[in-house]
Structure formats: C-alpha cells, structure tokens
Scaffold this motif. Structure first.
Motif, short mmCIF file in Angstrom:
data_model
loop_
_atom_site.label_atom_id
_atom_site.label_comp_id
_atom_site.label_asym_id
_atom_site.label_seq_id
_atom_site.Cartn_x
_atom_site.Cartn_y
_atom_site.Cartn_z
N TYR A 138 34.30 39.67 9.96
CA TYR A 138 33.79 40.99 9.58
C TYR A 138 32.58 40.86 8.66
O TYR A 138 32.48 39.94 7.85
N GLU A 139 31.66 41.81 8.81
CA GLU A 139 30.49 41.91 7.94
C GLU A 139 30.69 43.08 6.99
O GLU A 139 31.13 44.17 7.40
N ARG A 146 32.46 41.95 13.71
CA ARG A 146 31.27 41.30 14.25
C ARG A 146 31.26 41.32 15.79
O ARG A 146 30.20 41.47 16.41
#
Length: 349
Positions: free
Chosen positions: A187-188, A254
C-alpha cells in the motif's frame, strides 16, 4: 406559579439558526450545560459553530427549536432527518439550561421531537446523553434516567477519548511506524488537507459509503449512505464553509489503485482553537490485517503537527465494542474521558 399572581409560561417555537442572536443563545446554552455537566470536555469553536448552524447538510434535513420559559432561553432541540436513505431514522440533540431543569421542559422538547418525527414518517427516534465511563469524571445520571422514563432504551455507547499530539515519545512512535510500514508493503500512503485529489475521489466515495455499516452502530439499524462524487464534493464545500479543514490520509492499494483505508481529522481555521476532532477511520474489510489503521493514524498525526502546530490535543469517539480501533487509540496515547450513551425509541409505524 413563579410567585403570587404570576404564571410561568413555557413555549416551544422553531428558530432560525442563521439569526445571530439565536445562534448566540444556543451556543451560550451549550457552554453552560457543559460547564455544569462535563467541565473537562472540549467547547465548541464559536466561529465554526455559528457557521455550522447556518449551513445545509448534504443528505440531511435539520430543524431547530427553542423552549422559552418565562422569557428565558431555557432549552434547545435540534432534529436531523436523513434524506435519500435511512428514512426510518430521526436524531435529536436536546439540552435544558441547568437553572430551568425539573420543570417539564425536557419532556416537552422530547414530545415535540416525537411528534415532529412521526409526522414525517419516522419510526426510530435516537437521542444521546453524556454518561460516566470507567474511572473518568463523574457525569450526572439524570439524562439516562430521563430517556429511559420516556421509553428509550440504550442502543449504543460511544466513548470519548482525547490525546495530546505529543503523547508518544519519538522512539515509541518510530517503532509503531516501522511495524505498520512493514505490514503494509502493498500500500502507498497518500496525505492531503482539504478536498480529496481528483484521482482518488471515486474510490474514496466507495469507501465512504461503507462507514454507516462498517462502524459499529449497536442496535441502531443503518443503511449505507449513497455517496457519489457530487455528494463528496458537497461535504467538502460544507467543511470549508464552517471553517474546518479535513486533514486526511489514505492507503492506496498498489495493485489496483483503490483506496483501501482512510482516516481524517477535522482542524479549525480559528487561530485560537487548540483542539481538533478525529473523524472516521475505516479499512475495507478485504484489506484488513495489514495495520493500515495504525499506519494512517500515525501519518495523519504527523501531517496535523506539520500544518496545525497550534493543535495540542485530538478528541475522538469510538463504540465501546470497537476493540480493534480502541486498541490502536490506546497505543497512540488516547485516554477515555466519558461516554455518549445513545438511546433509541421505536414509534408505531
């Protein structure tokens, strides 16, 4: 009778919250009630409070009423009806000035609430009252007793907690951050203040629509909110109009580009406001187990410090049964103060 030859007259009338004097009366009443019943709790930020009374709320119809007791502003009733979904619900905020209690004003306001809701086809009445939580400051039990005497049953308990923005020492914060980052490699983290970025808004709406059903609501039946881009942007415009700035962090998956979780804090533009309010934190059920809640809360705390260094403490509210979020807040330094006990009464359809 107030005295020989004098009869006390109490009236309930609709009021215009856009009127400066009325808004001032409501604000003064709330501050007086808090000073007596919950002196430890945060106070409304006046500029935002006055603006909020005047602003329409997306997806909601709001009406305000005052109880006049012999010429004194003795009680206040705010009623909110959801529009477009949850047509069974009517929610109320009700307060009586401490000097005018035990005169039937609260009962009259509650009866007015029931009649108003029933006339508009609502069958579930919801109202809350402050109560003591654990070893926290004592709160009067009169509000809970009053609601129960009038046919309301306890439906949900939300615990108020607060934390200083510097509650964590640097080493502890770094350790929690590193653990969360390691668990969320897919995850960003995206952070922003104000309106959501255009590339995230549709995905954000999808998750926002889940909040009414994913966040514990006890015995209160809630349907999902219908949130589209227009509704989301209307909410954002309202925050700007009431002098609040949403401080937000999202976890973007992502592989798909979807918003998998988000959290927000509402800060005030008033330079005298030294507190902020934690809003919703939600993680898509398909993306749980990656410490996204902790990751985003830490990211947002850092962002809050950066953009609003004057803010010294953050207040939040969690259902007492929301063990996972409560555990995160405990690690972040939140301490329980009291509870908002929410009661419900069913009307005949």
């Amino acid at each position: 009778m107030d005295g020989p030859g004098h009869t006390r007259v109490m009236q309930i009338t609709p009021v215009d919250p856009a009127d400066d004097r009325t808004a001032g009366d409501i604000l003064a009443l709330i501050n007086t009630v808090l000073a007596v019943d919950a002196p430890e709790n945060r106070r409304p930020v006046e500029r935002s409070f006055r603006a909020e009374l005047r602003q329409e709320r997306p997806g909601m119809e709001v009406a305000y009423f005052a109880a006049d007791d012999g010429g004194a502003f003795a009680g206040y009733l705010g009623i909110a009806l959801l529009v477009g979904d949850n047509p069974h619900l009517a929610m109320a905020e009700l307060m009586v000035h401490p000097d005018h209690r035990r005169r039937g004003i609260g009962t009259a306001l509650l009866d007015h609430f029931a009649a108003y809701a029933s006339e508009r086809g609502r069958t579930d009445l919801v109202a809350g009252t402050l109560t003591t939580w654990g070893d926290g400051p004592r709160r009067p039990d009169t509000g809970a007793n009053f609601l129960e005497r009038n046919g309301f049953a306890l439906a949900l308990v939300n615990v108020h907690r607060r934390s200083r923005t510097d509650a964590l020492d640097a080493e502890t914060e770094r350790r929690l951050w590193d653990q969360a980052v390691a668990a969320a490699a897919d995850y960003e983290v995206r952070t922003w203040t104000g309106p959501a970025p255009d590339d995230l808004i549709e995905s954000y709406c999808r998750l926002d629509a889940m909040t009414r059903t994913e966040v514990p609501s006890g015995d209160i039946q809630m349907e999902p909110e219908r949130v589209d881009v227009e509704r989301a942007r209307a909410k954002e415009a309202r925050y700007a109009a009431i002098h609040q700035v949403p401080v937000r962090a999202a976890a973007v998956h992502r592989a798909t580009g979807e918003v998998a979780a988000y959290t927000d804090i509402h800060a005030y533009t008033d330079p005298e406001a030294v507190h902020a309010a934690q809003g919703i934190t939600i993680v898509d059920p398909d993306h749980r187990g990656h410490r996204l809640g902790m990751l985003l809360k830490l990211a947002n705390l850092r962002q809050l410090r950066e953009h609003f260094p004057r803010v010294a403490e953050v207040w939040t509210e969690n259902a007492d049964v929301n063990d996972h979020m409560v555990a995160i807040n405990d690690l972040l330094g939140y301490e329980a103060v009291d509870a908002l006990s929410i009661y419900q009464r069913k009307l005949q359809a």
